[in-house]
Design a protein around this motif. Structure first.
Motif, short mmCIF file in Angstrom:
data_model
loop_
_atom_site.label_atom_id
_atom_site.label_comp_id
_atom_site.label_asym_id
_atom_site.label_seq_id
_atom_site.Cartn_x
_atom_site.Cartn_y
_atom_site.Cartn_z
N GLU A 605 32.74 68.87 50.72
CA GLU A 605 32.15 67.54 50.63
C GLU A 605 32.38 66.81 51.94
OE1 GLU A 605 32.26 64.68 47.09
OE2 GLU A 605 33.67 63.74 48.50
N GLY A 606 31.31 66.44 52.59
CA GLY A 606 31.39 65.69 53.84
C GLY A 606 30.71 64.33 53.68
N THR A 607 31.37 63.28 54.12
CA THR A 607 30.87 61.92 53.96
C THR A 607 30.90 61.19 55.30
OG1 THR A 607 31.62 61.78 51.66
CG2 THR A 607 31.20 59.70 52.80
N ALA A 608 29.81 60.53 55.62
CA ALA A 608 29.74 59.66 56.79
C ALA A 608 29.28 58.29 56.33
CB ALA A 608 28.76 60.23 57.83
N TYR A 609 29.88 57.25 56.88
CA TYR A 609 29.56 55.90 56.41
C TYR A 609 29.65 54.91 57.57
CZ TYR A 609 34.65 55.34 56.55
OH TYR A 609 35.97 55.31 56.96
N ILE A 610 28.96 53.79 57.39
CA ILE A 610 29.04 52.67 58.32
C ILE A 610 28.97 51.39 57.49
CG2 ILE A 610 26.55 52.70 58.74
CD1 ILE A 610 27.18 51.72 61.60
N ASN A 611 29.81 50.43 57.81
CA ASN A 611 29.93 49.20 57.02
C ASN A 611 29.98 48.01 57.99
OD1 ASN A 611 30.24 47.43 54.92
ND2 ASN A 611 32.25 48.16 54.27
N TYR A 612 28.97 47.16 57.92
CA TYR A 612 28.94 45.95 58.75
C TYR A 612 29.17 44.75 57.85
CZ TYR A 612 27.22 42.24 61.81
OH TYR A 612 27.12 41.10 62.55
N ILE A 613 30.16 43.94 58.17
CA ILE A 613 30.54 42.80 57.32
C ILE A 613 30.44 41.51 58.13
CG2 ILE A 613 32.33 41.81 55.86
CD1 ILE A 613 33.48 44.58 55.49
N GLU A 614 29.60 40.61 57.66
CA GLU A 614 29.47 39.30 58.27
C GLU A 614 30.53 38.35 57.70
OE1 GLU A 614 25.52 38.07 57.40
OE2 GLU A 614 24.61 39.26 59.01
N LEU A 644 32.83 48.78 60.70
CA LEU A 644 33.69 49.91 60.36
C LEU A 644 32.81 51.13 60.13
CD1 LEU A 644 34.65 47.18 58.49
CD2 LEU A 644 36.67 48.63 58.25
N TRP A 645 33.17 52.25 60.69
CA TRP A 645 32.49 53.49 60.40
C TRP A 645 33.50 54.62 60.39
CZ3 TRP A 645 32.73 57.60 63.72
CH2 TRP A 645 32.98 57.35 65.06
N GLY A 646 33.16 55.70 59.71
CA GLY A 646 34.13 56.79 59.64
C GLY A 646 33.56 58.04 59.00
N LEU A 647 34.42 59.06 58.92
CA LEU A 647 34.07 60.37 58.38
C LEU A 647 35.15 60.83 57.42
CD1 LEU A 647 33.08 62.05 61.78
CD2 LEU A 647 31.49 61.14 60.07
N ASP A 648 34.75 61.44 56.31
CA ASP A 648 35.66 62.07 55.35
C ASP A 648 35.23 63.51 55.15
OD1 ASP A 648 36.72 59.51 55.01
OD2 ASP A 648 35.49 59.11 53.24
N LEU A 649 36.20 64.40 54.99
CA LEU A 649 35.90 65.81 54.76
C LEU A 649 36.88 66.38 53.76
CD1 LEU A 649 34.25 68.35 55.57
CD2 LEU A 649 36.01 68.79 57.31
N ALA A 650 36.36 67.11 52.78
CA ALA A 650 37.20 67.79 51.79
C ALA A 650 36.66 69.20 51.57
CB ALA A 650 37.23 67.02 50.47
#
Length: 808
Positions: A605-614, A644-650
């Motif tokens: 399981e690979g996850t990539a995300y980006i989160n922009y918070i005003e 915020l952005w990042g990567l998760d891997l399992a």
């Protein structure tokens, strides 16, 4: 002649009537039950499972795909029994409203019970929730004695922010506290979540299922879910099931703790009961080279639940739980002024190291939480309605080192909630549900503290309405869209240092939305994408906090002003409000993409995300201020835009029937956009590798030996460092550290990278489970960057854990 006709018609009626009655019975016997049976751990189909309808001669066997079927059934409800050699039996009360079900059976080595998921639509769930990850059976079994934050941190992308080992909060993709929701048995867990040293009052040892949703899940669960949602569920109550009980005992060398938990339940034909309790007694913890004085813990919890099956279409459930904690905080974390703080930070060992004790002194926390829930479920053939009422009472006392026995903070939080969820009939290939939510909350400071309340009293109401729809495109595509509107109003009443009463009224509202897509790439792989907006109004504590809390002084958004030289000016003459400094809501935009590969011997399981918070609200250092006790570092709350952005891997790899390896890794990058600066306290990159070997010991079932290693990198994303000694020098020489640079800072550089190794052995003999764990085998000295006590002491040293479990 008429007599002959009468006799003829009578004979015809005698012959035809039984047939007519039988035909009528056959006409009503049109109900069908279908389903699949899977292994709960491997998720693989189970063939040759015996499926029996209780109190009848009807039975069948699952095929190679795990499927079973019953046709031509006459009754609306049946009790089904599932059995297979090597697996624990599962009983389930089934009704015609759920024509298809999924049964998950557990090997007898595990104490966890099998579970039933009914209905294809329900099992697929919502794509907003599709970003969720459930803890495996092994992970739950091996972490029953840990805090909730430590338990969920076993999932890639989930970390912790803590105040020592006793106070641990979960952090999802760099966000925590008011930006994460915890759903406890279907109810939004409400507590004093504004403090980073306030952990959720939930007993993870009594949980049967824990899931983490990493996406922005505001549409389904409401405001504050910018970071994600943690769902905690106890064991399910099944009808027509025998008495089931479990008892777990655990001893730990570090802290010399004793822990016990037990559950007991039974299902009758129309109703069922389930209850549980746990108890923990822990003394001072131990770092590799010294004791951590005043880090004891006392904890107890209890819960009870009942289910009543009133009609084939109606279920009513009642639930009550009580949780109570007394938590010690490291004595050496208390200091009187900057000179004491500088001395505490510079020492290799804490300023206070006393002999081992179970006694818990100040500083400490005493917290309690009560939850009552009533749920009614009305289920039709093509639709369902669920109504849930929740009542929570949270108590928090915080004791600092001071004269007398009164607490510094004494708060009571009363919360009532009402949730309505209606799942409508399918419209072609469109299915979905909509709901209404109401929450009422009252926060009160109790008299007797002798201090200015750190946060004011308030009465709050929240209203929400949402709609979530899923559209299917064949067997390979799912599209979800959802929308929600929320309105919040609050009345604030507080007291200033001169005892002047201030009042204010707040009102916030906003829309949120989500768009999700699921694509089946092939037999083994899927791709999910979710784009969601989330929001939350500023918390009352972020607006009004005032004074000393934990190690520093803190001032909320409406409790300070800044002059031209960035000097702190107390607002004792009056409290600011929206006319002086408008505080807009936080609004987040999170895009998360997940690739899943699920083969019999290999999972990824690979996850990539980006989160922009005003309008991101955070605490930043303001400098030094003088109090009767000396100079203190103080923090003020401000807003900025954050990225915020990042990567998760399992990865799980089954090398053979006896050897399995697992790897998890996560990386997070975060920054203040407006100030081009880093945030303090963000988790560094981390990688974990587990190797499990199953030796197959005679007379013992499913024995396994596990070796685990975790490498935590040094955090290079951090604000500038200004030591306490530099502050002291500046004030002694009348220098302004912030004259030319008002950017954030930390008073201690991030700790170096470190490697921790753990080991575990577990086995089962008949109905007795046995497990031995060793944490931090190498007795490594380390300090976690997200632990607030890293300024004063090392993390935990070696810890031997022995657990015994009995179930029937």
């Amino acid at each position: 002649m008429n007599n002959y006709k009468f006799i003829f018609y009578l004979l015809v009626l005698q012959i035809a009537l039984p047939g007519l009655i039988s035909a009528q019975d056959r006409k009503d016997c049109t109900y069908t039950i279908e389903g699949h049976v899977y292994d709960k751990v491997s998720k693989e189909p189970l063939a040759y499972v015996a499926v029996q309808i209780a109190n009848t001669s009807m039975g069948t066997i699952t095929d190679d795909s795990g499927k079973f079927s019953f046709f031509g059934l006459c009754e609306k409800e049946y009790d089904l029994m599932f059995s297979r050699i090597g697996y624990g039996a599962v009983s389930h009360h089934h009704d015609f409203h759920h024509a298809e079900m999924e049964i998950f059976m557990v090997e007898e080595v595990f104490q966890l019970e099998g579970i039933t998921v009914e209905g294809k639509a329900i099992s697929k769930g919502d794509l907003e929730s599709g970003t969720g990850v459930k803890l495996s059976v092994e992970e739950l079994e091996g972490s029953k004695t840990e805090a909730l934050g430590d338990v969920v941190s076993k999932i890639a992308g989930v970390n912790t922010i803590s105040t020592g080992q006793n106070i641990v909060k979960p952090m999802i993709h760099g966000l925590h506290s008011n930006r994460i929701l915890v759903i406890n048995n279907g109810v939004r867990h409400e507590f004093q979540n504004w403090g980073s040293e306030h952990a959720p009052e939930i007993d993870a040892s009594l949980a049967n299922e824990i899931e983490v949703i990493k996406g922005a899940a505001t549409v389904r669960f409401g405001p504050d879910a910018l970071g994600g949602v943690i769902i905690v569920n106890p064991k399910k109550m099944e009808l027509s099931s025998p008495w089931k009980a479990s008892l777990d005992l655990t001893g730990k060398s570090n802290g010399k703790s004793g822990e016990a938990s037990a559950t007991l339940g039974k299902g009758f034909k129309w109703w069922s009961i389930l209850g549980g309790a746990s108890l923990v007694q822990q003394g001072d913890l131990q770092a590799p080279d010294y004791l951590l004085t005043n880090t004891g813990k006392e904890e107890k919890s209890i819960y009870g639940s009942a289910r009543v099956h009133l009609l084939p279409e109606l279920d009513v459930e009642l639930f009550y739980s009580h949780f109570d904690q007394k938590l010690g905080i490291l004595s050496a974390s208390v200091f009187g002024n900057l000179t004491d703080l500088a001395s505490a930070i510079e020492r290799d060992t804490p300023l206070i190291v006393d002999p081992f004790s179970y006694h818990i002194d100040a500083p400490r926390q005493e917290v309690g939480h009560d939850l009552f829930k009533a749920t009614a479920k009305l289920i039709g053939e093509k639709h369902s309605l669920e109504v849930q009422y929740g009542h929570q009472f949270n108590r928090r006392k915080e004791f600092g080192v001071r004269r007398g026995t009164a607490p510094n903070i004494d708060l009571e939080l009363l919360t009532q909630s009402l949730d309505l969820n209606y799942r409508h009939p399918e419209i072609g290939k469109l299915r979905g549900h909509f709901g209404l939510q109401w929450l009422k909350q009252a926060n009160d400071n109790l008299p007797g503290t002798g201090t200015v309340p750190f946060i004011p009293n308030y009465d709050m109401n929240k209203y929400g309405v949402y709609l979530i729809e899923i559209l299917e495109f064949g067997e390979e595509h799912l599209l979800e869209f959802g929308a929600r509107f929320d309105y919040m109003e609050a009345v604030i009443t507080g007291r200033e240092p001169d005892n002047t009463i201030y009042r204010n009224e707040l009102a916030y509202q906003n829309f949120s939305a989500t768009l999700g897509y699921l694509k089946s790439l092939d037999k083994y792989s899927t791709f999910r994408s979710n784009l969601g907006t989330a929001w939350r109004p500023p918390n009352v504590a972020e607006l009004y906090r005032f004074g000393q809390h934990s190690f520093f002084l803190e001032y909320g958004l409406w409790r300070y002003t800044i002059d031209e030289r960035f000097d702190f000016i107390s607002t004792s003459e009056g409290i600011l409000d929206e006319s002086d400094r408008p505080i807009p809501s936080e609004v987040g935009y999170k895009w998360i993409n997940t690739f899943n590969l699920d083969k019999p011997k290999f999972r990824l399981e690979g996850t990539a995300y980006i989160n922009y918070i005003e309008n991101f609200i955070y605490a930043k250092p303001g400098g030094l201020t003088k109090t009767p006790r000396g100079y203190f570092v103080y923090f003020i709350y401000d807003q900025t835009n954050a990225l915020l952005w990042g990567l998760d891997l399992a990865v799980d790899w089954k090398h053979s029937s006896k050897l399995i390896s697992r790897m998890k890794a996560s990386y997070l990058w975060s920054k203040q956009i407006d100030n081009n600066d880093f945030f303090a306290g963000q988790p560094p990159a981390k990688i974990n590798y587990d190797l499990e070997y199953k030796p197959g010991i005679p007379f013992l079932k499913n024995s396994s030996l596990q070796l685990s290693g975790t490498y935590t990198f040094e955090q290079w994303q951090h604000p500038r460092i200004i030591s306490v000694n530099e502050f002291i020098y500046a004030y002694q020489n009348d220098l302004d550290r912030f004259a030319n640079d008002a950017s954030d800072f930390d008073i201690l550089a991030p700790p170096g990278a470190y490697f921790l190794m753990d080991a575990a052995f577990k086995t089962r003999w008949k109905k007795l489970d046995f497990q031995v764990q060793v944490k931090n085998i190498l007795n490594t000295r380390f300090r976690s960057y997200t632990d607030r006590l890293r300024y004063f002491a090392d993390g935990l040293g070696r810890n031997f854990i022995v657990s015994l479990g009995y179930s029937f």
